[in-house]
Structure formats: structure tokens, C-alpha cells
Scaffold this motif. Structure first.
Motif, short mmCIF file in Angstrom:
data_model
loop_
_atom_site.label_atom_id
_atom_site.label_comp_id
_atom_site.label_asym_id
_atom_site.label_seq_id
_atom_site.Cartn_x
_atom_site.Cartn_y
_atom_site.Cartn_z
N ILE A 1 0.04 5.73 12.18
CA ILE A 1 1.26 5.28 12.86
C ILE A 1 2.09 6.50 13.20
O ILE A 1 2.29 7.37 12.35
CB ILE A 1 2.07 4.32 11.96
N VAL A 2 2.54 6.56 14.44
CA VAL A 2 3.41 7.65 14.88
C VAL A 2 4.85 7.16 14.79
O VAL A 2 5.22 6.17 15.42
CB VAL A 2 3.07 8.09 16.33
N ARG B 1 0.81 -1.22 0.00
CA ARG B 1 0.00 0.00 0.00
C ARG B 1 0.85 1.27 0.00
O ARG B 1 0.38 2.33 0.43
CB ARG B 1 -0.93 -0.01 1.21
N LYS B 2 2.05 1.18 -0.46
CA LYS B 2 2.98 2.32 -0.43
C LYS B 2 2.39 3.55 -1.11
O LYS B 2 2.57 4.67 -0.64
CB LYS B 2 4.29 1.92 -1.08
N ASN B 3 1.68 3.36 -2.21
CA ASN B 3 1.09 4.49 -2.94
C ASN B 3 -0.10 5.11 -2.22
O ASN B 3 -0.50 6.22 -2.54
CB ASN B 3 0.66 4.06 -4.34
N GLU B 4 -0.67 4.39 -1.25
CA GLU B 4 -1.85 4.87 -0.54
C GLU B 4 -1.50 5.57 0.77
O GLU B 4 -2.38 6.11 1.44
CB GLU B 4 -2.78 3.70 -0.24
N MET B 5 -0.24 5.58 1.15
CA MET B 5 0.17 6.18 2.42
C MET B 5 0.27 7.69 2.31
O MET B 5 0.68 8.23 1.29
CB MET B 5 1.53 5.64 2.85
N ILE B 6 -0.09 8.35 3.39
CA ILE B 6 0.05 9.80 3.51
C ILE B 6 0.97 10.06 4.68
O ILE B 6 0.73 9.59 5.79
CB ILE B 6 -1.31 10.48 3.75
N MET B 7 2.04 10.80 4.42
CA MET B 7 3.01 11.13 5.47
C MET B 7 2.75 12.58 5.89
O MET B 7 2.72 13.47 5.04
CB MET B 7 4.43 11.00 4.96
N LEU B 8 2.59 12.80 7.18
CA LEU B 8 2.31 14.14 7.70
C LEU B 8 3.30 14.52 8.78
O LEU B 8 3.65 13.70 9.63
CB LEU B 8 0.91 14.19 8.32
N SER C 1 7.42 14.18 15.44
CA SER C 1 7.05 12.92 14.79
C SER C 1 6.55 13.14 13.36
O SER C 1 6.28 14.25 12.93
CB SER C 1 5.97 12.22 15.60
N VAL C 2 6.44 12.03 12.68
CA VAL C 2 5.81 11.96 11.37
C VAL C 2 4.66 10.97 11.52
O VAL C 2 4.82 9.89 12.08
CB VAL C 2 6.80 11.44 10.30
N LEU C 3 3.49 11.37 11.04
CA LEU C 3 2.34 10.46 11.07
C LEU C 3 2.23 9.79 9.71
O LEU C 3 2.31 10.44 8.67
CB LEU C 3 1.05 11.23 11.36
N ILE C 4 2.08 8.49 9.75
CA ILE C 4 1.90 7.71 8.53
C ILE C 4 0.46 7.22 8.53
O ILE C 4 0.06 6.47 9.41
CB ILE C 4 2.86 6.51 8.50
N LEU C 5 -0.31 7.69 7.56
CA LEU C 5 -1.72 7.32 7.47
C LEU C 5 -1.95 6.34 6.34
O LEU C 5 -1.44 6.53 5.23
CB LEU C 5 -2.58 8.55 7.20
N ILE C 6 -2.71 5.31 6.65
CA ILE C 6 -3.20 4.39 5.63
C ILE C 6 -4.72 4.38 5.82
O ILE C 6 -5.25 3.69 6.68
CB ILE C 6 -2.61 2.98 5.77
#
Length: 85
Positions: free
Chosen positions: A71-72, A29-36, A59-64
Motif C-alpha cells: 500500500i502506498v 495483522r499489525k505485527n506483520e506489517m513492514i513500513m518502508l 510516500s511510505v510503503l506498507i507491506l503485508i
């Protein structure tokens, strides 16, 4: 990437995932991840996540989104995870 014991416990408790399964989903799902990060413009799409940066300011939040998973991550260490709505 390192993983804390706390992360492993929360992942299993909240999502029923083992770390190996999650890492496989990361690849798929690499293409579906949002990094914030705390300055991301996309954070306006997820205003309820802004409080995460109070507790984890660097931190960076990784959203799926389709897994409802946030994920923090801090300095390439997965710290915790929680469900997004």
C-alpha cells in the motif's frame, strides 16, 4: 486515515477487498506489517519496490507479505495498492 477513490478501486480490482475488510486485516495483522520509506534499510529485502519512490517520493510503503499487498501511503492518505511477489 483518509482513503482515495483510486485506492478503493484498485483494492477491489486487484484483491477483491472492500475497504472495511482491509481495515479489519490491518488491525489483525499489525505485527506483520513492514513500513518502508525511501531510506529504509529493509528496502534491500524488496529491491523491486525502489521504483515506487520515483512516482511517490514522499510516500511510505506498507507491506503485508502474507497478503502479497503493498500500500502506498502519503501524509496519512492511502493512495494506491499493488501486488508484491
Amino acid at each position: 486515515m483518509k482513503v482515495t477513490e483510486h485506492f478503493k478501486e484498485r483494492l477491489k480490482e486487484r484483491f477483491g477487498y472492500e475497504i472495511d475488510t482491509l481495515l479489519l486485516d490491518f488491525k489483525n495483522r499489525k505485527n506483520e506489517m513492514i513500513m518502508l520509506n525511501k531510506n529504509s534499510m529493509e528496502l534491500d529485502w524488496f529491491p523491486y519496490l525502489k521504483n515506487s519512490f520515483k512516482k511517490h517520493p514522499n510516500s511510505v510503503l506498507i507491506l503485508i507479505e502474507n497478503l502479497n499487498l503493498c500500500i502506498v501511503s502519503e501524509r496519512k492518505v492511502l493512495k494506491t495498492c499493488y501486488e508484491i511477489n
